[in-house]
Enzyme design. Structure first.
Site, PDB file in Angstrom:
ATOM      1  N   GLU A  35      -6.856   4.980   7.765  1.00 38.53           N
ATOM      2  CA  GLU A  35      -6.693   6.191   7.329  1.00 38.53           C
ATOM      3  C   GLU A  35      -7.697   6.957   6.599  1.00 38.53           C
ATOM      4  OE1 GLU A  35      -2.835   5.719   5.448  1.00 38.53           O
ATOM      5  OE2 GLU A  35      -2.103   5.169   7.226  1.00 38.53           O
ATOM      6  N   GLY A  58       2.656  -1.198   4.169  1.00 36.48           N
ATOM      7  CA  GLY A  58       2.786   0.298   3.802  1.00 36.48           C
ATOM      8  C   GLY A  58       4.086   0.814   3.849  1.00 36.48           C
ATOM      9  N   ASN A  81       0.716  -1.112  -0.015  1.00 41.30           N
ATOM     10  CA  ASN A  81       0.112  -0.141  -0.032  1.00 41.30           C
ATOM     11  C   ASN A  81       0.923   1.288   0.006  1.00 41.30           C
ATOM     12  OD1 ASN A  81      -1.838   2.033   0.105  1.00 41.30           O
ATOM     13  ND2 ASN A  81      -2.167   1.518   2.845  1.00 41.30           N
ATOM     14  N   TRP A  82       1.066   1.712  -1.388  1.00 39.20           N
ATOM     15  CA  TRP A  82       2.088   2.975  -1.119  1.00 39.20           C
ATOM     16  C   TRP A  82       1.429   4.249  -0.604  1.00 39.20           C
ATOM     17  CZ3 TRP A  82       3.744   2.431  -7.293  1.00 39.20           C
ATOM     18  CH2 TRP A  82       4.384   1.481  -7.256  1.00 39.20           C
ATOM     19  N   LYS A  83       0.283   4.275  -0.376  1.00 37.16           N
ATOM     20  CA  LYS A  83      -0.444   5.436   0.174  1.00 37.16           C
ATOM     21  C   LYS A  83      -0.044   6.614  -0.749  1.00 37.16           C
ATOM     22  CE  LYS A  83       0.400   3.539   4.644  1.00 37.16           C
ATOM     23  NZ  LYS A  83      -0.132   3.775   6.118  1.00 37.16           N
ATOM     24  N   GLU A 123      -5.471  -4.858  10.504  1.00 40.19           N
ATOM     25  CA  GLU A 123      -4.631  -3.698  10.620  1.00 40.19           C
ATOM     26  C   GLU A 123      -4.945  -3.203  12.094  1.00 40.19           C
ATOM     27  OE1 GLU A 123      -2.437  -2.831   6.757  1.00 40.19           O
ATOM     28  OE2 GLU A 123      -4.231  -1.326   6.973  1.00 40.19           O
ATOM     29  N   HIS A 127      -9.536   1.267   4.666  1.00 39.21           N
ATOM     30  CA  HIS A 127      -8.135   1.649   5.420  1.00 39.21           C
ATOM     31  C   HIS A 127      -8.504   2.425   6.575  1.00 39.21           C
ATOM     32  CE1 HIS A 127      -4.016   2.822   6.328  1.00 39.21           C
ATOM     33  NE2 HIS A 127      -3.759   1.775   5.600  1.00 39.21           N
ATOM     34  N   GLY A 145       2.484   2.471  10.787  1.00 40.61           N
ATOM     35  CA  GLY A 145       3.338   3.621  10.489  1.00 40.61           C
ATOM     36  C   GLY A 145       4.006   3.778  11.700  1.00 40.61           C
ATOM     37  N   SER A 185       3.438  -2.090  10.404  1.00 45.46           N
ATOM     38  CA  SER A 185       4.758  -2.124  10.701  1.00 45.46           C
ATOM     39  C   SER A 185       5.496  -3.515  10.186  1.00 45.46           C
ATOM     40  CB  SER A 185       5.248  -1.573  12.070  1.00 45.46           C
ATOM     41  OG  SER A 185       4.516  -0.228  12.076  1.00 45.46           O
TER      42      SER A 185
HETATM   43  C1  PEP Z   1      -0.774   0.327   6.215  1.00 50.18           C
HETATM   44  O1  PEP Z   1      -1.320   1.240   5.822  1.00 50.18           O
HETATM   45  O2  PEP Z   1      -1.579  -0.381   5.503  1.00 50.18           O
HETATM   46  C2  PEP Z   1       0.370  -0.117   6.716  1.00 50.18           C
HETATM   47  C3  PEP Z   1       0.234  -1.354   7.235  1.00 50.18           C
HETATM   48  O3  PEP Z   1       1.405   0.581   7.004  1.00 50.18           O
HETATM   49  P1  PEP Z   1       2.773   0.429   7.651  1.00 50.18           P
HETATM   50  O4  PEP Z   1       3.412  -1.070   6.995  1.00 50.18           O
HETATM   51  O5  PEP Z   1       3.607   1.505   7.270  1.00 50.18           O
HETATM   52  O6  PEP Z   1       2.571   0.214   9.028  1.00 50.18           O
END
Ligand code: PEP
Length: 251
Positions: free
Chosen positions: A98, A235, A9-11, A168, A96, A174, A214
């Site tokens: 976010e 992410g 997931n590049w966001k 998640e 998600h 993050g 993470s």
């Molecule tokens: C995500 O946003 O889906 C995610 C898992 O982010 P990260 O790996 O950076 O925690």
């Protein structure tokens, strides 16, 4: 049997040129070595058609990070599920944390998005997970069950079977703070039991449930070794080909 999947997931990161370059690198890495899971990158909507033109989707799946809750019309700035499908992408992340937190996406909105994604033959990667307070006050199992019931349990078993789930925990996204492999396994088993109670054991056993939060090359193998953890939604670590491939190779 359910698939093992690693999805990036590049966001809101990378320009089109940078995103195409990153997708090409991942595509090339996958062309050069056999891996034991499906691999997907989910990129900004602006990038999808350009990426679709340069990757082999037999090796590397392509998805959007969101789609609109309306089919078409006067919704300035929105990108519909049909538009996503027209780029050549075949997956879409929905729900998600976010999007839930910053854009007010609730279960009613997500039901509409899911219906449109499925109607346009996109495979939803549907995210669920509790916030830190809910982890600490012990309501996390109930919170996640409610998220699943409210957004997904109106679906037929056939449509539900098309969905990939991603657990998640919001406190792990993050933050560098990963759920332990045992915490992830406990929740994934709870999610699978919730699905089994509604749709039966076979549907539950065939649902891929990814862990996100993470996840990195150093902790992926321990997480993926758990019986109910079928891969990861990644992410930060999906933005560098070597890190992302390090996670892919954890299977
Ligand atoms: C995500 O946003 O889906 C995610 C898992 O982010 P990260 O790996 O950076 O925690």
């Amino acid at each position: 049997m359910r698939k093992n999947i690693v999805a990036g997931n590049w966001k809101m990161n990378t320009t089109v040129a940078e995103g195409v370059q990153l997708a090409k690198e991942v595509n090339e890495a996958l062309a050069n070595e056999a891996v034991n899971c499906d691999v997907i990158v989910c990129a900004p909507a602006t990038h999808l058609a350009s990426i679709a033109a340069v990757i082999n989707q037999d090796k590397l799946g392509l998805g959007a990070e969101n789609c609109a809750d309306h089919a078409s019309g006067a919704y300035t700035g929105e990108v519909s599920a049909a538009m996503v499908a027209s780029t050549g992408a075949t997956y879409v992340i929905l729900g998600h944390s976010e999007r839930r937190q910053y854009y007010g996406e609730n279960s009613a909105i997500l039901r509409d998005k899911l219906a449109l994604a499925l109607a346009n033959n996109l495979t939803p990667i549907f995210c669920i997970g509790e916030v830190l307070e809910e982890r600490e006050n012990g309501t996390y199992n109930e919170v996640v069950k409610t998220q699943i019931e409210e957004a997904l349990f109106n679906l037929s078993a056939e449509d539900f079977s098309k969905i990939i789930l991603a657990y998640e925990p919001v406190w792990a996204i993050g933050t560098g703070k990963t759920a332990t492999a045992d915490q992830a396994e406990d929740m994934h088993a709870h999610i699978r039991a919730t699905i089994a109670a509604k749709y039966g054991k076979e549907v539950a056993e065939n649902t891929s449930i990814l862990y996100g939060g993470s996840c990195k090359p150093s902790n992926a193998a321990e997480l993926f070794a758990k019986p109910d953890v079928d891969g990861g939604l990644i992410g930060g670590a999906s933005l560098k080909c070597a890190d992302f491939m390090g996670i892919v190779k954890a299977f």
